[in-house]
Design a protein around this motif. Structure first.
Motif, PDB file in Angstrom:
ATOM      1  N   LYS A 101       0.844  -1.190   0.000  1.00  0.00           N
ATOM      2  CA  LYS A 101       0.000   0.000   0.000  1.00  0.00           C
ATOM      3  C   LYS A 101       0.880   1.241   0.000  1.00  0.00           C
ATOM      4  N   HIS A 102       0.497   2.196  -0.822  1.00  0.00           N
ATOM      5  CA  HIS A 102       1.203   3.470  -0.835  1.00  0.00           C
ATOM      6  C   HIS A 102       0.211   4.595  -1.097  1.00  0.00           C
ATOM      7  N   ASN A 103       0.675   5.823  -0.915  1.00  0.00           N
ATOM      8  CA  ASN A 103      -0.186   6.988  -1.105  1.00  0.00           C
ATOM      9  C   ASN A 103      -0.060   7.509  -2.528  1.00  0.00           C
ATOM     10  N   GLU A 104      -1.208   7.632  -3.201  1.00  0.00           N
ATOM     11  CA  GLU A 104      -1.259   8.201  -4.534  1.00  0.00           C
ATOM     12  C   GLU A 104      -1.994   9.544  -4.478  1.00  0.00           C
ATOM     13  N   THR A 105      -1.801  10.351  -5.515  1.00  0.00           N
ATOM     14  CA  THR A 105      -2.496  11.633  -5.588  1.00  0.00           C
ATOM     15  C   THR A 105      -4.006  11.422  -5.587  1.00  0.00           C
ATOM     16  N   CYS A 106      -4.708  12.133  -4.746  1.00  0.00           N
ATOM     17  CA  CYS A 106      -6.159  11.982  -4.619  1.00  0.00           C
ATOM     18  C   CYS A 106      -6.839  12.350  -5.940  1.00  0.00           C
ATOM     19  N   THR A 107      -7.666  11.445  -6.432  1.00  0.00           N
ATOM     20  CA  THR A 107      -8.350  11.675  -7.709  1.00  0.00           C
ATOM     21  C   THR A 107      -9.519  12.639  -7.571  1.00  0.00           C
ATOM     22  N   ALA A 108     -10.047  12.780  -6.349  1.00  0.00           N
ATOM     23  CA  ALA A 108     -11.207  13.646  -6.152  1.00  0.00           C
ATOM     24  C   ALA A 108     -10.828  15.120  -6.216  1.00  0.00           C
ATOM     25  N   CYS A 109      -9.662  15.474  -5.696  1.00  0.00           N
ATOM     26  CA  CYS A 109      -9.256  16.887  -5.665  1.00  0.00           C
ATOM     27  C   CYS A 109      -7.994  17.151  -6.461  1.00  0.00           C
ATOM     28  N   ASN A 110      -7.506  16.111  -7.186  1.00  0.00           N
ATOM     29  CA  ASN A 110      -6.275  16.224  -7.978  1.00  0.00           C
ATOM     30  C   ASN A 110      -5.072  16.657  -7.138  1.00  0.00           C
ATOM     31  N   GLY A 111      -5.118  16.243  -5.885  1.00  0.00           N
ATOM     32  CA  GLY A 111      -3.981  16.503  -5.007  1.00  0.00           C
ATOM     33  C   GLY A 111      -4.004  17.844  -4.308  1.00  0.00           C
ATOM     34  N   SER A 112      -5.024  18.673  -4.551  1.00  0.00           N
ATOM     35  CA  SER A 112      -5.059  19.996  -3.917  1.00  0.00           C
ATOM     36  C   SER A 112      -5.423  19.916  -2.444  1.00  0.00           C
ATOM     37  N   GLY A 113      -6.162  18.879  -2.074  1.00  0.00           N
ATOM     38  CA  GLY A 113      -6.599  18.724  -0.693  1.00  0.00           C
ATOM     39  C   GLY A 113      -7.874  19.466  -0.356  1.00  0.00           C
ATOM     40  N   GLY A 114      -8.404  20.258  -1.305  1.00  0.00           N
ATOM     41  CA  GLY A 114      -9.582  21.068  -1.029  1.00  0.00           C
ATOM     42  C   GLY A 114     -10.811  20.587  -1.766  1.00  0.00           C
ATOM     43  N   ALA A 115     -11.963  20.784  -1.139  1.00  0.00           N
ATOM     44  CA  ALA A 115     -13.236  20.488  -1.788  1.00  0.00           C
ATOM     45  C   ALA A 115     -13.527  21.586  -2.818  1.00  0.00           C
ATOM     46  N   PRO A 116     -14.423  21.327  -3.767  1.00  0.00           N
ATOM     47  CA  PRO A 116     -14.772  22.362  -4.760  1.00  0.00           C
ATOM     48  C   PRO A 116     -15.200  23.655  -4.073  1.00  0.00           C
ATOM     49  N   GLY A 117     -14.647  24.781  -4.535  1.00  0.00           N
ATOM     50  CA  GLY A 117     -14.981  26.075  -3.966  1.00  0.00           C
ATOM     51  C   GLY A 117     -14.195  26.443  -2.725  1.00  0.00           C
ATOM     52  N   SER A 118     -13.274  25.614  -2.320  1.00  0.00           N
ATOM     53  CA  SER A 118     -12.513  25.900  -1.111  1.00  0.00           C
ATOM     54  C   SER A 118     -11.373  26.871  -1.408  1.00  0.00           C
ATOM     55  N   SER A 119     -10.805  27.442  -0.366  1.00  0.00           N
ATOM     56  CA  SER A 119      -9.666  28.356  -0.508  1.00  0.00           C
ATOM     57  C   SER A 119      -8.701  28.123   0.644  1.00  0.00           C
ATOM     58  N   ARG A 120      -7.517  28.705   0.513  1.00  0.00           N
ATOM     59  CA  ARG A 120      -6.499  28.543   1.551  1.00  0.00           C
ATOM     60  C   ARG A 120      -6.378  29.822   2.385  1.00  0.00           C
ATOM     61  N   LYS A 121      -6.033  29.633   3.663  1.00  0.00           N
ATOM     62  CA  LYS A 121      -5.775  30.769   4.540  1.00  0.00           C
ATOM     63  C   LYS A 121      -4.513  30.501   5.354  1.00  0.00           C
ATOM     64  N   THR A 122      -3.923  31.552   5.845  1.00  0.00           N
ATOM     65  CA  THR A 122      -2.672  31.424   6.588  1.00  0.00           C
ATOM     66  C   THR A 122      -2.867  30.564   7.832  1.00  0.00           C
ATOM     67  N   CYS A 123      -1.931  29.675   8.054  1.00  0.00           N
ATOM     68  CA  CYS A 123      -1.993  28.785   9.226  1.00  0.00           C
ATOM     69  C   CYS A 123      -1.821  29.609  10.497  1.00  0.00           C
ATOM     70  N   GLY A 124      -2.721  29.405  11.447  1.00  0.00           N
ATOM     71  CA  GLY A 124      -2.666  30.149  12.711  1.00  0.00           C
ATOM     72  C   GLY A 124      -1.610  29.640  13.667  1.00  0.00           C
ATOM     73  N   THR A 125      -1.112  28.442  13.449  1.00  0.00           N
ATOM     74  CA  THR A 125      -0.111  27.887  14.367  1.00  0.00           C
ATOM     75  C   THR A 125       1.279  28.427  14.072  1.00  0.00           C
ATOM     76  N   CYS A 126       1.669  28.387  12.792  1.00  0.00           N
ATOM     77  CA  CYS A 126       3.022  28.832  12.415  1.00  0.00           C
ATOM     78  C   CYS A 126       3.026  30.212  11.782  1.00  0.00           C
ATOM     79  N   HIS A 127       1.837  30.794  11.576  1.00  0.00           N
ATOM     80  CA  HIS A 127       1.689  32.127  10.990  1.00  0.00           C
ATOM     81  C   HIS A 127       2.325  32.221   9.600  1.00  0.00           C
ATOM     82  N   GLY A 128       2.186  31.123   8.839  1.00  0.00           N
ATOM     83  CA  GLY A 128       2.621  31.118   7.453  1.00  0.00           C
ATOM     84  C   GLY A 128       4.052  30.682   7.219  1.00  0.00           C
ATOM     85  N   THR A 129       4.805  30.430   8.275  1.00  0.00           N
ATOM     86  CA  THR A 129       6.216  30.052   8.086  1.00  0.00           C
ATOM     87  C   THR A 129       6.383  28.563   7.774  1.00  0.00           C
ATOM     88  N   GLY A 130       5.427  27.740   8.164  1.00  0.00           N
ATOM     89  CA  GLY A 130       5.532  26.300   7.963  1.00  0.00           C
ATOM     90  C   GLY A 130       6.385  25.602   9.005  1.00  0.00           C
TER      91      GLY A 130
END
Length: 376
Positions: free
Chosen positions: A150-179
């Motif tokens: 078993k291995h991880n493949e790119t999600c076919t539902a979101c094409n690897g974006s991780g977001g549902a249709p109509g979703s958007s990204r926002k700055t992470c509150g934990t690291c404040h965008g630094t990662g």
């Protein structure tokens, strides 16, 4: 100063201990007393600090001779004996830091062997380890094996974006965008990948319902791999880009096959040579003979037994061993001779042996012979 214990006593080593011994002693104490393993235990924390202080002094080529000659007083003003930077501990063990728990990553964790993952960069897919058992003959002559994992493949539902249709990204509150987040534990400050956003610096407001925002799906995969002839136990075979898929443009990981070779009942291996044993009779040993033996691949070959062959003599048969990696030639087969003594004789055999004994005229009071003449 009066309350401090001798640094050698703290680490449980003598004054002639080398650096490897010092590191081993400190590692053992750190495993035992590290605060991550003993949460809330002030006594364990103090023992950890004491061991770390001792390590910093005894591992240092400048501080150790001064301490040996003048004791704690000699270290005043050098950063020894409290309030020091603990540079050596961080440098000597920083290569073991990771993204998991502080204690687990400093000292390698407690996981078992088997199918595992390892990852170089946060966006790259993890490389996978697969332990494969093969037979002795498969290792010698090579084979093909189909494996499933078993291995991880790119999600076919979101094409690897991780977001549902109509979703958007926002700055992470934990690291404040630094990662990255900074974690402080006892003496160390360690930069780690943010656990909330996984190093991306942002999070999705509406995660994909299939992959839950990871951009990956776990799926089973089948791969046929070719095991080369002559492969040895512990051999690593890397199959590029067959590990987990990457995220955010990261590269796929690799699939690492670790070969485990089963033992054979009749053959052993020494590099590219094979070794086996064959029994012969007293008459074959004395008079010589031509015998047929079965090779590892099931063929029959003829072996000449010289007259006067003794117990344990080894015969070499060229080109019947393990193939070399370049495929141009093979090692040899070494046949060890075992002379079998009969435990029961027929009447006719007894008469013949008695006649032989008369002709042999063997003495009943033999002299000792040097060990070197019969021990090989």
């Amino acid at each position: 100063m009066a309350n401090k214990r001798d640094y050698y006593e703290v680490l449980g080593i003598d004054k002639n201990a080398d650096k490897d011994t010092i590191k081993k002693a400190y590692r053992s104490l750190a495993r035992q007393y590290h605060p991550d393993k003993n949460p809330g235990n002030k006594e364990a924390e103090e023992k950890f600090k004491e061991a770390t202080e001792a390590y910093e002094v005894l591992i240092d080529d400048q501080k150790r001779p001064i301490y040996d000659q003048y004791g704690f007083a000699g270290l005043d003003g050098m950063g020894g004996g409290g309030g020091q930077s603990y540079t050596h501990v961080y440098e000597d063990f920083a290569d073991m830091f990771g993204s998991g728990g502080f204690f687990e990553n400093l000292f390698g964790g407690f996981g078992g062997s088997g199918f595992t993952r390892s990852q170089k960069n946060s966006n790259d897919g993890a490389s996978l380890r697969y332990d494969l058992d093969i037979s002795f003959s498969e290792a010698v002559y090579g084979c093909e094996k189909e494996i499933r994992f078993k291995h991880n493949e790119t999600c076919t539902a979101c094409n690897g974006s991780g977001g549902a249709p109509g979703s958007s990204r926002k700055t992470c509150g934990t690291c404040h965008g630094t990662g990255q987040v900074r974690r402080t534990a006892v003496f160390f400050a360690v930069q780690q990948t943010c656990p909330t956003c996984g190093g991306a610096g942002s999070i999705i407001d509406k995660p994909c319902t299939v992959c839950h925002g990871t951009g990956l799906q776990e799926k089973e995969k089948r791969v046929t791999i070719k095991i080369p002839a002559g492969v040895d136990n512990g051999k690593r075979i890397a199959i590029p880009r067959q590990g987990d898929a990457g995220t955010n443009g990261g590269n796929p990981g690799d699939l690492i096959i670790i070969i485990h070779v089963d033992e054979d009942n009749f053959f052993a291996r020494d590099g590219n040579d094979l070794i086996c044993a064959v029994p012969i009779s007293i008459s074959q040993a004395a008079l010589g003979a031509r015998i047929d033996i079965k090779t590892l691949d099931g063929r029959r070959i003829t072996v000449d037994i010289p007259a006067g062959t003794v117990q344990g003599k080894t015969l070499r048969i060229k080109g019947e061993g393990v193939p070399y990696a370049n495929g141009t030639h093979k090692g040899d087969l070494y046949v060890q001779v075992i002379v079998q003594l009969p435990t029961k004789l027929t009447r006719q055999q007894q008469i013949v042996m008695q006649e032989y004994a008369k002709l042999e005229n063997a003495t009943t009071s033999p002299e000792l012979v040097p060990l070197s003449s019969w021990i090989h």
